[in-house]
Design an enzyme around this catalytic site. Sequence first.
Site, mmCIF file in Angstrom:
data_model
loop_
_atom_site.group_PDB
_atom_site.id
_atom_site.type_symbol
_atom_site.label_atom_id
_atom_site.label_comp_id
_atom_site.label_asym_id
_atom_site.label_seq_id
_atom_site.Cartn_x
_atom_site.Cartn_y
_atom_site.Cartn_z
ATOM 1 C CG ASP A 262 -34.144 -15.748 27.382
ATOM 2 O OD1 ASP A 262 -33.999 -17.016 27.228
ATOM 3 O OD2 ASP A 262 -33.462 -15.324 28.425
ATOM 4 C CG ASP A 309 -34.420 -25.436 27.477
ATOM 5 O OD1 ASP A 309 -33.913 -26.241 28.430
ATOM 6 O OD2 ASP A 309 -33.627 -25.427 26.399
ATOM 7 C CB CYS A 362 -29.201 -29.459 30.281
ATOM 8 S SG CYS A 362 -28.658 -27.866 30.895
#
Length: 434
Positions: A262, A309, A362
């Site tokens: 990340d 993601d 999302c």
Amino acid sequence: MTPSARLSAAIEVLSDIETRRRPAPDALKDWGLAHRFAGSKDRAAIASLVYDCLRRRASSAHVMGEATPRAILLGALALARGQSRAEIAALCTGERFAPEALTAAEAKALDKLDLSKAPAAVAGDFPDWLSDDLAAAFGDEVVAEMTALSARAPIDIRVNTLKTERMRLVPELAHLHPELTPHAPTGLRFGHGDDGRGPTLQVTPEFLKGLFEIQDEGSQLVASMTGVGPDMQVVDLCAGGGGKTLELAALMDNSGQIYATDSDARRLAPIHDRLARAGARNVQVRTPKTRGDEPLADLADKIDLVLVDAPCTGVGTWRRNPDTKWRVRPGALDERMKEQDFVLARAAKLVKRGGRIAYVTCSVLPRENDERVKAFLASNPAFASVDPQEILALAPDTLSERDDLVSPGGYGIQLTPRRTGTDGFFLAIVERVK
């Protein structure tokens, strides 16, 4: 505290949020610290009331004819909780700690609950500046879709198949009344009570043993639809706390290799304990040493699948985070789009010929979804879009023939609360063909 006193407390918290323009969690925390007599059940019930008000803030203000915290609470009791005027009046007596009795105008509004002439942003409870984006996503169904995104979300878990099976876990959690998720083959779902509280799953022995992870069914589905399989070389480029990393490890049955990283090393902090608890042994965490460091440089042109993601506005999670929908601003969307383009470009360097990038958000906004994939393909001629029908073929049987799940721009799959009973998730896959 009595139910009526909880209403008064919720009005107080809503007033604090409005007056000080602060996040709901901060206001709720400060209220709890200032009212230590309130027990955990009281605090949870008050939080549930506040979040229901935020879910239906615009529509509640419209039906009540004003946007005061009291009006929004009264409207939300009717719209979000389905309470009748008589039930609300019984709670608003003005006695002791109860809110003042209903006025004639309030009683009339609660009897009528008229949203027939409300603008889409009001009827659907979303910020007006997103009207064009959401119309592009849903067309004439925008109010129905956004109303579904304003409802309470259930609690879903993913059974960790590295340690157990779904039907073996069901009896162990029977006292919490689990149901099978409608689509995800390893999911279980838990409802909530009238006060909005669900079971506290994180303290169960089964959770502590790593037998399951709390994960929305939509998140489970998009990870399973990436096409990941045993013995692959996989990168989870925006791993954060590791939710999807853990699912990938289970889908790969602990074979192959997953590299989890990340851009913000702080977000990776929880992943190590979670991997150990889950028994995931095929994951190598690559933590950046400095800002801008590339810990995956040695993996260029070697990876079968990169999961992106991506950072996004989180519009698809508004059921769980209703506070954020009134706090998000156009500048935040612009910033997320830049980050999405950057992380896709980073992913492109890792994929070998024949390898793929699975792009997930999302969100339900086309500018974060289809348009980002389109922009990526325009600047990366070595990649081609994978037909959404191929992605659907990887879905469970309940979804595999759902053409209505193809995203508006035709690049991927869009899940929504109304269509799939999940949070709003987007998945597109691109393949390196040159």
